[in-house]
Design a protein around this motif. Structure first.
Motif, mmCIF file in Angstrom:
data_model
loop_
_atom_site.group_PDB
_atom_site.id
_atom_site.type_symbol
_atom_site.label_atom_id
_atom_site.label_comp_id
_atom_site.label_asym_id
_atom_site.label_seq_id
_atom_site.Cartn_x
_atom_site.Cartn_y
_atom_site.Cartn_z
ATOM 1 N N LYS A 164 7.907 -16.309 1.793
ATOM 2 C CA LYS A 164 8.690 -15.203 1.262
ATOM 3 C C LYS A 164 8.277 -14.922 -0.178
ATOM 4 C CE LYS A 164 12.785 -15.763 4.160
ATOM 5 N NZ LYS A 164 14.258 -16.000 4.194
ATOM 6 N N GLY A 165 8.317 -13.660 -0.538
ATOM 7 C CA GLY A 165 7.924 -13.253 -1.877
ATOM 8 C C GLY A 165 6.667 -12.410 -1.830
ATOM 9 N N LYS A 166 6.642 -11.325 -2.603
ATOM 10 C CA LYS A 166 5.525 -10.393 -2.588
ATOM 11 C C LYS A 166 4.327 -10.952 -3.362
ATOM 12 C CE LYS A 166 7.731 -7.187 -0.310
ATOM 13 N NZ LYS A 166 7.329 -6.795 1.051
ATOM 14 N N GLY A 167 3.156 -10.400 -3.021
ATOM 15 C CA GLY A 167 1.950 -10.719 -3.775
ATOM 16 C C GLY A 167 1.034 -11.733 -3.129
ATOM 17 N N ASN A 168 1.375 -12.207 -1.906
ATOM 18 C CA ASN A 168 0.520 -13.185 -1.231
ATOM 19 C C ASN A 168 -0.486 -12.441 -0.338
ATOM 20 O OD1 ASN A 168 2.063 -15.566 -2.133
ATOM 21 N ND2 ASN A 168 3.660 -14.680 -0.857
ATOM 22 N N ARG A 185 -18.939 -4.212 6.466
ATOM 23 C CA ARG A 185 -18.009 -3.679 7.461
ATOM 24 C C ARG A 185 -17.175 -4.793 8.092
ATOM 25 N NH1 ARG A 185 -22.357 -0.708 11.057
ATOM 26 N NH2 ARG A 185 -23.321 -2.722 10.584
ATOM 27 N N GLN A 186 -17.555 -6.048 7.837
ATOM 28 C CA GLN A 186 -16.807 -7.171 8.390
ATOM 29 C C GLN A 186 -15.863 -7.805 7.363
ATOM 30 O OE1 GLN A 186 -19.093 -9.931 10.790
ATOM 31 N NE2 GLN A 186 -20.655 -8.390 11.177
ATOM 32 N N ILE A 187 -15.660 -7.133 6.249
ATOM 33 C CA ILE A 187 -14.643 -7.596 5.301
ATOM 34 C C ILE A 187 -13.283 -7.552 5.987
ATOM 35 C CG2 ILE A 187 -13.381 -6.987 3.186
ATOM 36 C CD1 ILE A 187 -16.026 -6.060 2.011
ATOM 37 N N MET A 188 -12.506 -8.612 5.833
ATOM 38 C CA MET A 188 -11.202 -8.686 6.482
ATOM 39 C C MET A 188 -10.164 -9.134 5.457
ATOM 40 S SD MET A 188 -10.226 -10.700 9.931
ATOM 41 C CE MET A 188 -8.615 -11.392 10.175
ATOM 42 N N VAL A 189 -9.314 -8.212 5.067
ATOM 43 C CA VAL A 189 -8.284 -8.493 4.074
ATOM 44 C C VAL A 189 -6.958 -7.877 4.523
ATOM 45 C CG1 VAL A 189 -9.850 -8.636 2.095
ATOM 46 C CG2 VAL A 189 -8.918 -6.411 2.761
ATOM 47 N N VAL A 190 -5.868 -8.403 3.993
ATOM 48 C CA VAL A 190 -4.560 -7.827 4.273
ATOM 49 C C VAL A 190 -3.667 -8.059 3.062
ATOM 50 C CG1 VAL A 190 -3.632 -9.892 5.397
ATOM 51 C CG2 VAL A 190 -2.700 -7.656 5.971
ATOM 52 N N GLU A 191 -2.894 -7.051 2.706
ATOM 53 C CA GLU A 191 -1.945 -7.219 1.622
ATOM 54 C C GLU A 191 -0.592 -7.656 2.166
ATOM 55 O OE1 GLU A 191 -1.259 -3.596 -0.503
ATOM 56 O OE2 GLU A 191 -1.315 -2.358 1.309
ATOM 57 N N ASP A 192 0.294 -8.065 1.291
ATOM 58 C CA ASP A 192 1.503 -8.796 1.673
ATOM 59 C C ASP A 192 2.620 -7.911 2.220
ATOM 60 O OD1 ASP A 192 2.981 -11.141 1.932
ATOM 61 O OD2 ASP A 192 3.863 -10.930 -0.041
#
Length: 280
Positions: A164-168, A185-192
């Protein structure tokens, strides 16, 4: 279960697949720039940093490397060491990053007769905090026959969680038989924003199907908001390059500061890894 499926669907819409950190960028109207690619992490390994001069965007040609720069690393504003030059524009430092500490670089370029405007110039990075990363709690694979939706082969899945908590924010890198992909093209990221406080099960990390006997190591990486945006911008440019949606290339926003043109990023990250051999 329905809620979890909705979460995972939202996650899958945001995932982009990973590459090693050697990234070269330039706009189509070419201008020579210094490229800085480096990271400080919590792994028991030598920390690497690379310096070079830009080449045209997504074109393969021989690198123009920078030798014998003076590169200092600061931990919580205290100088903790200097990188040693090895070869091919690569610098090394033996230091394990500490979770919760903040890091920044200061680079003094050498004399550069072929690029006199860069000679003895200073490049610094904005401070980045080395945030903790969640564990990979499960790793598995599944064989899928060829269909209208899937290519035949093995597909890789992991289970993890988000505190829990934003920014992870997260990045996933998949090493196959000892090698990372260099395809942006295979970069894999996700924001919180869509993950906060949730379990993540059955996260598909497959770009191309794997084969029996492939040795897989998954690196789950904590990344800052600014590094997330930097990687996402690279992915989007790579995805639309020479397509119907192609737009003029631009340099993603960096955390590097100088009075000369400079691109790249110096990030601080924690990692958790998990491995598996396909078919065993």
């Amino acid at each position: 279960m329905k809620t979890l499926k909705n979460i995972l669907f939202s996650v899958s819409m945001l995932l982009m697949f990973s590459c090693m950190d050697t990234i070269e960028l330039d706009v189509k109207s070419y201008e020579a720039m210094v490229v800085v690619n480096g990271e400080i992490n919590n792994l028991d390994e030598i920390q690497l940093l690379r310096l070079s001069i830009t080449q045209p965007y997504f074109q393969s040609s021989q690198k123009i490397i920078i030798e014998n720069a003076v590169i200092d690393l600061y931990e919580d504003e205290v100088l903790i060491g200097s990188y040693n030059y090895t070869q091919d524009g690569e610098y090394k430092l033996s230091h394990k990053g500490k979770i919760g500490s903040s890091y920044k670089l200061e680079i003094k370029l050498p004399e550069m007769p072929d690029h006199p405007g860069f000679s003895s110039k200073v490049i610094s990075s904005k401070s980045e905090k080395l945030e903790p990363v969640s564990e990979i709690t499960g790793i598995s694979y599944e064989f899928k026959p060829e269909s209208l939706v899937f290519e035949e082969g093995y597909y890789l899945f992991i289970d993890t969680y988000d505190p829990k908590g934003k920014g992870n924010n997260y990045r996933w890198k998949v090493k196959v038989n000892g090698e990372f992909s260099n395809d942006p093209r295979q970069i894999m990221v996700v924001e919180d924003n869509r993950l906060d406080g949730n379990l993540i099960t059955g996260l598909d990390l497959t770009y191309d199907p794997f084969q029996e006997g492939d040795e897989i190591v998954v690196y789950q990486q904590s990344i800052s908001n600014t590094f997330y945006q930097y990687l996402f911008d690279i992915y989007m440019q790579a995805l639309t390059q020479e397509s119907f949606f192609d737009s003029p290339a631009y340099n993603p926003k960096s955390n590097l500061i100088s009075d000369i043109p400079v691109v790249g990023y110096f990030n601080a990250s924690a990692y958790h890894t998990a491995g598996i051999i396909i078919g065993e």
